[in-house]
Design a protein around this motif. Structure first.
Motif, mmCIF file in Angstrom:
data_model
loop_
_atom_site.group_PDB
_atom_site.id
_atom_site.type_symbol
_atom_site.label_atom_id
_atom_site.label_comp_id
_atom_site.label_asym_id
_atom_site.label_seq_id
_atom_site.Cartn_x
_atom_site.Cartn_y
_atom_site.Cartn_z
ATOM 1 N N MET A 1 33.537 31.400 -20.850
ATOM 2 C CA MET A 1 33.867 30.953 -19.511
ATOM 3 C C MET A 1 35.172 30.157 -19.508
ATOM 4 O O MET A 1 36.025 30.375 -18.680
ATOM 5 N N LYS A 2 35.346 29.248 -20.444
ATOM 6 C CA LYS A 2 36.553 28.444 -20.516
ATOM 7 C C LYS A 2 37.752 29.281 -20.945
ATOM 8 O O LYS A 2 38.876 28.967 -20.608
ATOM 9 N N ILE A 3 37.506 30.355 -21.684
ATOM 10 C CA ILE A 3 38.595 31.209 -22.147
ATOM 11 C C ILE A 3 39.295 31.853 -20.951
ATOM 12 O O ILE A 3 40.524 31.949 -20.920
ATOM 13 N N LYS A 4 38.551 32.291 -19.951
ATOM 14 C CA LYS A 4 39.148 32.911 -18.774
ATOM 15 C C LYS A 4 40.048 31.923 -18.049
ATOM 16 O O LYS A 4 41.156 32.270 -17.642
ATOM 17 N N GLN A 5 39.587 30.701 -17.885
ATOM 18 C CA GLN A 5 40.389 29.708 -17.179
ATOM 19 C C GLN A 5 41.666 29.391 -17.951
ATOM 20 O O GLN A 5 42.726 29.215 -17.354
ATOM 21 N N LEU A 6 41.580 29.345 -19.275
ATOM 22 C CA LEU A 6 42.772 29.112 -20.076
ATOM 23 C C LEU A 6 43.736 30.290 -19.973
ATOM 24 O O LEU A 6 44.957 30.102 -19.941
ATOM 25 N N THR A 7 43.200 31.501 -19.903
ATOM 26 C CA THR A 7 44.037 32.682 -19.752
ATOM 27 C C THR A 7 44.755 32.654 -18.405
ATOM 28 O O THR A 7 45.957 32.945 -18.331
ATOM 29 N N TYR A 8 44.051 32.303 -17.355
ATOM 30 C CA TYR A 8 44.663 32.243 -16.033
ATOM 31 C C TYR A 8 45.712 31.136 -15.966
ATOM 32 O O TYR A 8 46.769 31.304 -15.358
ATOM 33 N N PHE A 9 45.437 30.006 -16.615
ATOM 34 C CA PHE A 9 46.426 28.936 -16.659
ATOM 35 C C PHE A 9 47.660 29.383 -17.442
ATOM 36 O O PHE A 9 48.784 29.059 -17.071
ATOM 37 N N ALA A 10 47.445 30.152 -18.511
ATOM 38 C CA ALA A 10 48.573 30.677 -19.280
ATOM 39 C C ALA A 10 49.419 31.613 -18.425
ATOM 40 O O ALA A 10 50.654 31.598 -18.517
ATOM 41 N N LEU A 11 48.780 32.437 -17.597
ATOM 42 C CA LEU A 11 49.530 33.313 -16.694
ATOM 43 C C LEU A 11 50.385 32.503 -15.725
ATOM 44 O O LEU A 11 51.536 32.854 -15.459
ATOM 45 N N ALA A 57 61.239 37.736 -9.368
ATOM 46 C CA ALA A 57 60.196 38.667 -8.924
ATOM 47 C C ALA A 57 59.073 38.766 -9.948
ATOM 48 O O ALA A 57 57.891 38.703 -9.595
ATOM 49 N N ILE A 58 59.421 38.908 -11.208
ATOM 50 C CA ILE A 58 58.398 39.005 -12.266
ATOM 51 C C ILE A 58 57.629 37.694 -12.378
ATOM 52 O O ILE A 58 56.404 37.679 -12.525
ATOM 53 N N GLY A 59 58.338 36.563 -12.288
ATOM 54 C CA GLY A 59 57.683 35.257 -12.352
ATOM 55 C C GLY A 59 56.707 35.043 -11.211
ATOM 56 O O GLY A 59 55.603 34.527 -11.410
ATOM 57 N N ILE A 60 57.086 35.451 -10.007
ATOM 58 C CA ILE A 60 56.199 35.327 -8.845
ATOM 59 C C ILE A 60 54.945 36.161 -9.034
ATOM 60 O O ILE A 60 53.841 35.722 -8.696
ATOM 61 N N VAL A 61 55.098 37.373 -9.581
ATOM 62 C CA VAL A 61 53.932 38.240 -9.792
ATOM 63 C C VAL A 61 52.948 37.583 -10.754
ATOM 64 O O VAL A 61 51.747 37.509 -10.478
ATOM 65 N N PHE A 62 53.438 37.097 -11.894
ATOM 66 C CA PHE A 62 52.551 36.430 -12.849
ATOM 67 C C PHE A 62 51.931 35.181 -12.247
ATOM 68 O O PHE A 62 50.735 34.923 -12.400
ATOM 69 N N LEU A 63 52.729 34.398 -11.552
ATOM 70 C CA LEU A 63 52.249 33.156 -10.960
ATOM 71 C C LEU A 63 51.163 33.415 -9.923
ATOM 72 O O LEU A 63 50.095 32.792 -9.958
ATOM 73 N N MET A 64 51.396 34.328 -9.018
ATOM 74 C CA MET A 64 50.426 34.612 -7.964
ATOM 75 C C MET A 64 49.152 35.251 -8.511
ATOM 76 O O MET A 64 48.046 34.944 -8.058
ATOM 77 N N PHE A 65 49.290 36.131 -9.500
ATOM 78 C CA PHE A 65 48.103 36.728 -10.096
ATOM 79 C C PHE A 65 47.258 35.662 -10.799
ATOM 80 O O PHE A 65 46.030 35.647 -10.661
ATOM 81 N N GLY A 66 47.893 34.762 -11.519
ATOM 82 C CA GLY A 66 47.165 33.683 -12.187
ATOM 83 C C GLY A 66 46.478 32.756 -11.203
ATOM 84 O O GLY A 66 45.324 32.367 -11.393
ATOM 85 N N ILE A 67 47.163 32.412 -10.130
ATOM 86 C CA ILE A 67 46.570 31.535 -9.112
ATOM 87 C C ILE A 67 45.404 32.225 -8.427
ATOM 88 O O ILE A 67 44.349 31.617 -8.197
ATOM 89 N N TYR A 68 45.569 33.509 -8.107
ATOM 90 C CA TYR A 68 44.490 34.248 -7.447
ATOM 91 C C TYR A 68 43.253 34.337 -8.338
ATOM 92 O O TYR A 68 42.136 34.061 -7.886
ATOM 93 N N MET A 102 42.419 32.454 -10.866
ATOM 94 C CA MET A 102 41.836 31.138 -11.110
ATOM 95 C C MET A 102 41.031 30.679 -9.893
ATOM 96 O O MET A 102 39.945 30.128 -10.034
ATOM 97 N N SER A 103 41.545 30.927 -8.706
ATOM 98 C CA SER A 103 40.825 30.475 -7.511
ATOM 99 C C SER A 103 39.550 31.287 -7.280
ATOM 100 O O SER A 103 38.586 30.764 -6.728
#
Length: 60
Positions: free
Chosen positions: A1-11, A33-44, A46-47
């Protein structure tokens, strides 16, 4: 469970660093553009991984 959150934070961190330092390696527009894609995917992701407890959902 914690691994997923760490992965999303890494994204999120990777996306932010690509946006900040990517223009040193590629064109600024592509880095943003690439940074926004990674950032938004990680935020989505994680939320959506947050879960409501019964105590939180009973508050009205």
């Amino acid at each position: 469970m914690k691994i997923k959150q760490l992965t999303y934070f890494a994204l999120i961190a990777i996306g932010a660093s690509i946006m900040a330092f990517g223009k040193l390696y590629i064109l600024e527009e592509y880095a943003l553009a690439i940074g926004i894609v990674f950032l938004m995917f990680g935020i989505y992701k994680m939320s959506t991984s947050w879960k409501n407890t019964e105590e939180d959902s009973k508050e009205v």
